[in-house]
Design an enzyme around this catalytic site. Structure first.
Site, mmCIF file in Angstrom:
data_model
loop_
_atom_site.group_PDB
_atom_site.id
_atom_site.type_symbol
_atom_site.label_atom_id
_atom_site.label_comp_id
_atom_site.label_asym_id
_atom_site.label_seq_id
_atom_site.Cartn_x
_atom_site.Cartn_y
_atom_site.Cartn_z
ATOM 1 N N ASN A 99 3.346 -0.011 8.100
ATOM 2 C CA ASN A 99 2.609 -0.255 6.810
ATOM 3 C C ASN A 99 1.951 1.314 6.738
ATOM 4 O O ASN A 99 0.979 1.702 7.444
ATOM 5 C CB ASN A 99 1.251 -1.129 7.165
ATOM 6 C CG ASN A 99 0.159 -0.949 6.092
ATOM 7 O OD1 ASN A 99 0.571 -0.587 5.243
ATOM 8 N ND2 ASN A 99 -1.042 -1.684 6.368
ATOM 9 N N LYS A 131 -0.120 2.397 4.652
ATOM 10 C CA LYS A 131 -1.438 2.442 3.835
ATOM 11 C C LYS A 131 -1.308 3.390 2.647
ATOM 12 O O LYS A 131 -0.395 3.672 2.144
ATOM 13 C CB LYS A 131 -2.430 2.741 4.950
ATOM 14 C CG LYS A 131 -2.119 1.913 6.245
ATOM 15 C CD LYS A 131 -3.287 2.028 7.099
ATOM 16 C CE LYS A 131 -3.122 1.234 8.321
ATOM 17 N NZ LYS A 131 -4.371 0.758 8.901
ATOM 18 N N HIS A 135 -4.284 -8.220 4.182
ATOM 19 C CA HIS A 135 -4.423 -7.255 5.010
ATOM 20 C C HIS A 135 -5.953 -7.146 5.094
ATOM 21 O O HIS A 135 -6.596 -7.123 4.109
ATOM 22 C CB HIS A 135 -3.745 -6.027 4.785
ATOM 23 C CG HIS A 135 -3.727 -4.895 5.769
ATOM 24 N ND1 HIS A 135 -4.938 -4.162 6.087
ATOM 25 C CD2 HIS A 135 -2.933 -4.633 6.818
ATOM 26 C CE1 HIS A 135 -4.712 -3.295 7.180
ATOM 27 N NE2 HIS A 135 -3.498 -3.726 7.674
ATOM 28 N N GLU A 137 -3.383 -9.570 13.146
ATOM 29 C CA GLU A 137 -4.232 -8.474 13.481
ATOM 30 C C GLU A 137 -5.540 -8.606 13.594
ATOM 31 O O GLU A 137 -6.241 -8.389 12.546
ATOM 32 C CB GLU A 137 -3.916 -7.652 11.895
ATOM 33 C CG GLU A 137 -2.256 -7.201 11.661
ATOM 34 C CD GLU A 137 -2.364 -6.036 10.935
ATOM 35 O OE1 GLU A 137 -1.555 -5.053 11.457
ATOM 36 O OE2 GLU A 137 -2.779 -5.965 9.816
ATOM 37 N N GLY A 169 -6.697 0.624 13.943
ATOM 38 C CA GLY A 169 -7.057 1.888 13.883
ATOM 39 C C GLY A 169 -7.999 2.558 14.754
ATOM 40 O O GLY A 169 -8.789 3.106 14.589
ATOM 41 N N SER A 225 -3.086 -0.995 16.214
ATOM 42 C CA SER A 225 -3.084 0.027 17.395
ATOM 43 C C SER A 225 -1.917 -0.048 18.125
ATOM 44 O O SER A 225 -1.735 0.477 19.530
ATOM 45 C CB SER A 225 -4.001 0.272 18.370
ATOM 46 O OG SER A 225 -5.308 0.588 17.528
ATOM 47 N N GLY A 269 0.453 0.643 11.947
ATOM 48 C CA GLY A 269 -0.028 1.166 10.722
ATOM 49 C C GLY A 269 0.348 2.685 10.958
ATOM 50 O O GLY A 269 1.223 3.212 10.773
HETATM 51 C C1 PEP Z 1 -2.537 -1.840 10.042
HETATM 52 O O1 PEP Z 1 -3.037 -1.340 9.310
HETATM 53 O O2 PEP Z 1 -1.643 -2.916 9.839
HETATM 54 C C2 PEP Z 1 -2.390 -1.572 11.582
HETATM 55 C C3 PEP Z 1 -1.852 -2.162 12.364
HETATM 56 O O3 PEP Z 1 -3.084 -0.362 11.708
HETATM 57 P P1 PEP Z 1 -2.732 0.794 13.102
HETATM 58 O O4 PEP Z 1 -1.458 0.470 13.645
HETATM 59 O O5 PEP Z 1 -3.155 1.951 12.767
HETATM 60 O O6 PEP Z 1 -3.900 0.040 14.035
#
Ligand code: PEP
Length: 268
Positions: free
Chosen positions: A9, A11, A97, A169, A175, A215, A236
């Site tokens: 993703n 973003k 999301h 998630e 993040g 993460s 992400g």
């Molecule tokens: C996401 O935005 O779906 C995500 C998992 O972000 P990150 O991996 O940066 O935590």
């Protein structure tokens, strides 16, 4: 052989056409010898660059959008329909999301309408669910996830149920570089399996992939994916780093091709 899902993703990145082209060059370089076996790879790109991604992604990598509107056309300023996405070569879409729930104030009802419309239009739907830090602290994570999922699946007709992928998630893990333990992920996975079975029956529940997101890095795949019996990961920040994304694809492929090492959650 099991197939793992690896979804990046991006973003609201990259931020220019030049940066998109550099990213795509590096990603093609990662997969110059073809995609690793046993991994279905998808990249969720920002709307303005979908067409660029459609023509520039490595052969075999799927293209996803990060949002969709439930209506097909008409007076909905700023919105994008499933048909428009399909026309651009998009094969799936993220729905629900936590950043959409948070910044665009998307409700469970909005998410249900988006999931139903996208599935009916033939798109794969990556349905994101996850508890807040407060819900986990008060032991409500299972209820929170089951409620979000029940609401989101309510409008999806059974005939389209197999277009759904569920991404667990936890909001506090996105993040933040904090990840749940494999046991915590697995227990929510079981809740998800049950909620999908209640809506669509056991056979479908077994066929609907459940991913972990929040993460994830290549080194954390054992805890976040393999030991937790997940079917892949939604990534992400690290998906913006092509060589890290490539490492994840290789690790998932190694596990898929090793075979027979995935815990069977029905026996747990
Ligand atoms: C996401 O935005 O779906 C995500 C998992 O972000 P990150 O991996 O940066 O935590």
């Amino acid at each position: 052989m099991k197939t793992y899902h690896l979804i990046g993703n991006l973003k609201m990145n990259p931020v220019s056409r030049d940066a998109v082209d550099r990213y795509l060059d590096m990603l093609r370089h990662e997969f110059v010898d073809g995609l690793p076996e046993g991994v279905a790879i998808t990249v969720a790109a920002p709307f303005p660059y979908l067409e660029r991604f459609a023509s520039g992604l490595p052969e075999g990598v799927g293209l996803a959008a990060q949002d969709v509107f439930w209506e097909g056309e008409g007076a909905y300023t700023g919105e994008v329909s499933s048909a428009m996405l399909r026309d651009l070569g998009v094969s799936s879409v993220l729905v629900g999301h936590s950043e959409r729930r948070r910044y665009a104030r998307e409700s469970d009802d909005d998410i249900a309408k988006k999931a139903a419309a996208a599935a009916e239009a033939g798109l794969g739907v990556v349905l994101c669910v996850g508890e807040t830090a407060e819900e986990r602290a008060s032991g409500r994570e299972a209820d929170a996830v089951a409620e979000q999922l029940g609401a989101a699946l309510s409008g999806v007709p059974s005939v389209h149920a197999r277009r759904i992928v569920v991404a667990y998630e936890p909001r506090w893990a996105i993040g933040t570089d904090r990840v749940p333990t494999p046991e915590e992920i697995l227990s929510v996975r079981i809740v998800i399996r049950r909620a999908v079975a209640e809506r669509f029956g056991h056979d479908t529940a077994e066929a609907v992939p459940v991913l972990y997101g929040g993460s994830v890095r290549a080194v954390s795949l054992p805890e976040t994916c393999f030991d937790a019996a997940m079917d892949g990961v939604l990534v992400g920040r690290e998906s913006l780093v092509p060589d890290e994304f490539g490492r994840m694809a290789c690790a998932l492929s190694e596990r898929a091709t090793a075979g027979g090492t995935v815990p069977d959650i029905d026996r747990i």
